[in-house]
Motif scaffolding. Sequence first.
Motif, PDB file in Angstrom:
ATOM      1  N   ILE A 152       5.056 -71.105  31.138  1.00 37.38           N
ATOM      2  CA  ILE A 152       6.262 -70.413  30.675  1.00 37.38           C
ATOM      3  C   ILE A 152       5.912 -69.364  29.615  1.00 37.38           C
ATOM      4  N   HIS A 153       6.472 -68.176  29.827  1.00 34.35           N
ATOM      5  CA  HIS A 153       6.302 -67.063  28.886  1.00 34.35           C
ATOM      6  C   HIS A 153       7.425 -66.071  29.135  1.00 34.35           C
ATOM      7  N   LEU A 154       7.573 -65.080  28.249  1.00 35.67           N
ATOM      8  CA  LEU A 154       8.568 -64.022  28.461  1.00 35.67           C
ATOM      9  C   LEU A 154       8.035 -63.035  29.495  1.00 35.67           C
ATOM     10  N   ASN A 155       8.920 -62.602  30.346  1.00 32.74           N
ATOM     11  CA  ASN A 155       8.483 -61.654  31.373  1.00 32.74           C
ATOM     12  C   ASN A 155       8.085 -60.317  30.728  1.00 32.74           C
ATOM     13  N   GLU A 156       7.211 -59.587  31.427  1.00 31.85           N
ATOM     14  CA  GLU A 156       6.727 -58.293  30.934  1.00 31.85           C
ATOM     15  C   GLU A 156       6.898 -57.239  32.007  1.00 31.85           C
ATOM     16  N   SER A 157       6.757 -56.002  31.589  1.00 37.83           N
ATOM     17  CA  SER A 157       6.927 -54.880  32.534  1.00 37.83           C
ATOM     18  C   SER A 157       5.606 -54.412  33.102  1.00 37.83           C
ATOM     19  N   TYR A 158       4.513 -55.099  32.753  1.00 36.38           N
ATOM     20  CA  TYR A 158       3.176 -54.770  33.269  1.00 36.38           C
ATOM     21  C   TYR A 158       2.824 -53.296  32.983  1.00 36.38           C
ATOM     22  N   ARG A 159       3.168 -52.864  31.768  1.00 39.26           N
ATOM     23  CA  ARG A 159       2.884 -51.506  31.278  1.00 39.26           C
ATOM     24  C   ARG A 159       3.552 -50.431  32.131  1.00 39.26           C
ATOM     25  N   MET A 160       4.682 -50.809  32.745  1.00 41.26           N
ATOM     26  CA  MET A 160       5.434 -49.846  33.555  1.00 41.26           C
ATOM     27  C   MET A 160       6.821 -49.674  32.965  1.00 41.26           C
ATOM     28  N   LYS A 161       7.451 -48.541  33.273  1.00 38.23           N
ATOM     29  CA  LYS A 161       8.803 -48.263  32.802  1.00 38.23           C
ATOM     30  C   LYS A 161       9.786 -48.527  33.939  1.00 38.23           C
ATOM     31  N   HIS A 162      10.763 -49.401  33.652  1.00 38.54           N
ATOM     32  CA  HIS A 162      11.791 -49.753  34.661  1.00 38.54           C
ATOM     33  C   HIS A 162      13.149 -49.597  34.005  1.00 38.54           C
ATOM     34  N   ILE A 163      14.108 -49.078  34.756  1.00 30.80           N
ATOM     35  CA  ILE A 163      15.420 -48.823  34.159  1.00 30.80           C
ATOM     36  C   ILE A 163      16.144 -50.118  33.787  1.00 30.80           C
ATOM     37  N   ILE A 164      15.747 -51.223  34.418  1.00 29.65           N
ATOM     38  CA  ILE A 164      16.321 -52.528  34.066  1.00 29.65           C
ATOM     39  C   ILE A 164      15.293 -53.263  33.225  1.00 29.65           C
ATOM     40  N   ASN A 165      15.657 -53.507  31.981  1.00 31.19           N
ATOM     41  CA  ASN A 165      14.714 -54.123  31.058  1.00 31.19           C
ATOM     42  C   ASN A 165      15.376 -55.369  30.446  1.00 31.19           C
ATOM     43  N   ILE A 166      15.180 -56.542  31.066  1.00 33.78           N
ATOM     44  CA  ILE A 166      15.765 -57.803  30.606  1.00 33.78           C
ATOM     45  C   ILE A 166      14.629 -58.772  30.333  1.00 33.78           C
ATOM     46  N   LYS A 167      14.679 -59.388  29.142  1.00 33.88           N
ATOM     47  CA  LYS A 167      13.664 -60.356  28.771  1.00 33.88           C
ATOM     48  C   LYS A 167      14.181 -61.772  29.040  1.00 33.88           C
ATOM     49  N   GLU A 168      13.382 -62.555  29.717  1.00 26.84           N
ATOM     50  CA  GLU A 168      13.719 -63.954  29.976  1.00 26.84           C
ATOM     51  C   GLU A 168      12.443 -64.738  30.216  1.00 26.84           C
ATOM     52  N   GLU A 169      12.563 -66.065  30.055  1.00 28.58           N
ATOM     53  CA  GLU A 169      11.395 -66.916  30.235  1.00 28.58           C
ATOM     54  C   GLU A 169      11.106 -67.084  31.723  1.00 28.58           C
ATOM     55  N   VAL A 170       9.827 -66.925  32.067  1.00 28.79           N
ATOM     56  CA  VAL A 170       9.415 -67.020  33.466  1.00 28.79           C
ATOM     57  C   VAL A 170       8.104 -67.783  33.545  1.00 28.79           C
ATOM     58  N   ILE A 171       7.767 -68.214  34.757  1.00 32.44           N
ATOM     59  CA  ILE A 171       6.408 -68.642  35.075  1.00 32.44           C
ATOM     60  C   ILE A 171       5.913 -67.677  36.138  1.00 32.44           C
ATOM     61  N   THR A 172       4.612 -67.452  36.176  1.00 35.42           N
ATOM     62  CA  THR A 172       4.081 -66.401  37.050  1.00 35.42           C
ATOM     63  C   THR A 172       3.077 -67.000  38.030  1.00 35.42           C
ATOM     64  N   PHE A 173       3.255 -66.610  39.285  1.00 33.04           N
ATOM     65  CA  PHE A 173       2.318 -66.988  40.346  1.00 33.04           C
ATOM     66  C   PHE A 173       1.453 -65.749  40.606  1.00 33.04           C
ATOM     67  N   HIS A 174       0.178 -65.798  40.237  1.00 34.23           N
ATOM     68  CA  HIS A 174      -0.760 -64.672  40.414  1.00 34.23           C
ATOM     69  C   HIS A 174      -1.593 -64.897  41.665  1.00 34.23           C
ATOM     70  N   ARG A 175      -1.800 -63.808  42.412  1.00 37.21           N
ATOM     71  CA  ARG A 175      -2.715 -63.857  43.565  1.00 37.21           C
ATOM     72  C   ARG A 175      -3.544 -62.579  43.546  1.00 37.21           C
TER      73      ARG A 175
END
Length: 609
Positions: A152-175
């Motif tokens: 669990i961590h706060l979501n990030e924009s991965y150094r990208m700019k997106h018009i929707i910017n909402i912070k919430e707790e997420v878990i991430t599945f990386h592949r």
Amino acid sequence: MSKSIRRRLIIVLLVSVSLPMLIMSIMSYTNTRTIVRDMMLRETQTLFDEGKNHVVFYFDVINRASLYVYRNQIREQHLATMLKKDYDMESERFFYHTLTTMKEFEDAIVQVYMYLDDIQRSFLLRNYMVVSEENSDGYTENDSREAYIKGIHLNESYRMKHIINIKEEVITFHRNIYEVPLGKRIGQVSIDLNARILQELFGNLYSEDEYFYLVDRHDGIILYASESKLIGQAIDQKLYEKAERSFANGKKIFETNEGNNQGIVVVNTVEKPYMDLMMVKVIPQKKLNDKLNQILSLVFFILSLTTIIILVVSVLVSYYFTKPINELLDSIQKIRKGNLDTITHIIRDDEFGRLQYEFNDMMEAINNHIDIEYKLAIENTSNELKALQGQINSHFMNNILQSIGTESLKEGNLKVYELVVQLGQMMQYAMRNQHQIVELRDEVAYCVSYLKLQKHRFGDAFDYEISMENELEHIKVPKLLLQPIIENCFKHAFKETEKMGNIHVIIKLISGKANISILDNGSGIEADQLAELKEQIKSNCDINNAHYSIGLKNVYKRLKFYYKDRCDLFISSTKDQGTCVQLTIPTLVALDQWFMVEEKDKDENVDCG
């Protein structure tokens, strides 16, 4: 009563039930801790197995979503061909379609990030809106594993700019994306899931007073925990090492006394190519004790309630079994005081009911025997007195009748002689006081003599007929049973009629009983008078009907005296047409047989279970 059966029965019941209950209580207390421990552990293991299955099923779906980057194909174009051509609108549509399709695999997906090294470009999908940017280094993680999960961590924009910017707790599945079949890493896909999915998957595996940890076995970091402040931290090293050793030895349960984790520990793993997790649950010793005390309280409550119920049931059972005995004792005391009509009320159908029935039957038999002996003694005394008084008169009358008969023969008057003989036979039959029970043929012969005298009296104005089946000649009947009924015909039936009188006596065997019918063609009886007569004959009061003879009442009483309920008397009559009196009696050659049959019937009719 200091030595009463009731008190002894209560004591025996209490001891026989309470002693096993006491032993069971001691054994229950001794074994309850083990039972509670095993019960809680089985419950936890079952929950862990179910939780494991749910986790594997869920993340298999996410894994398939991450693999869609390889499977997507539009117009025979796929990932490899798209990476070999220049990035254009067609390429952009392909990658956009890949991301939106991946998002549709699961509602909990918040955003999907993809970086492709060959085309130096990053893509970010959030709320079905995709943005892309050129990027020479878009890798978010440098982990060499093909697929893995980040806690669990706060979501990030991965150094990208997106018009929707909402912070919430997420878990991430990386592949990591590899070029097939060379195995060269060419990109990365990161799928962010709403963190609440872990609560939904693992929240039912523990309660508030238990500790739960979901640990990444790759680095020992807690991905999810019952205490949120521990998420992202390393698990207690001693607890983790002990859990790994126990699981490696095939034991999923062990006890620990270290730190805050004192109690019983249950472990299980979730092993898939894309994740290697361990579930650890610590059941505190305090909870075990509370659960034990709760169950023991329930056990002792049930035992106390059972003891009270046993006490009440013991008293009721003892009362139930001793009540009929006490009633019999009370009845015996009453009988001892002279109340021979005492009976016990039978409300049971068991052995006690049979005992009460037999007691009542015995008292009835004794009373009947006393009644019969008393009445017979009175009757015999009366008869003996009458015999003594009539000995002189009867001897004198016999001598006179013999003298008259002799003179009639000398004068040649056979008619007078015949009448004298008939009268003598009747007097002889009637004066045999010692014989109260006679054969039916003798009773019929007496009636024939009586009817012959009446025939002489009335001449052609009267006639009679008697028919009797041969097999009924020797049955026993009370003396003077039929003559009083026949006498009623002359007193009442022929008194108010001018037509020729006729009496017909028919004796037949019907349904195993002797059926004696005495019919006349006299004046008959009115319907209301007949009903009153029938009621008075079978009642206990004296008959007062002036129209018909008191002899019927006496006949009925004598029948009931000798035959009890095996006999009956019926009367039918029609005004101006005649009357029929019908007797029904058993066909016994000795009245003693009737009493034996009666007692046998009583025994056969008793069924007390």
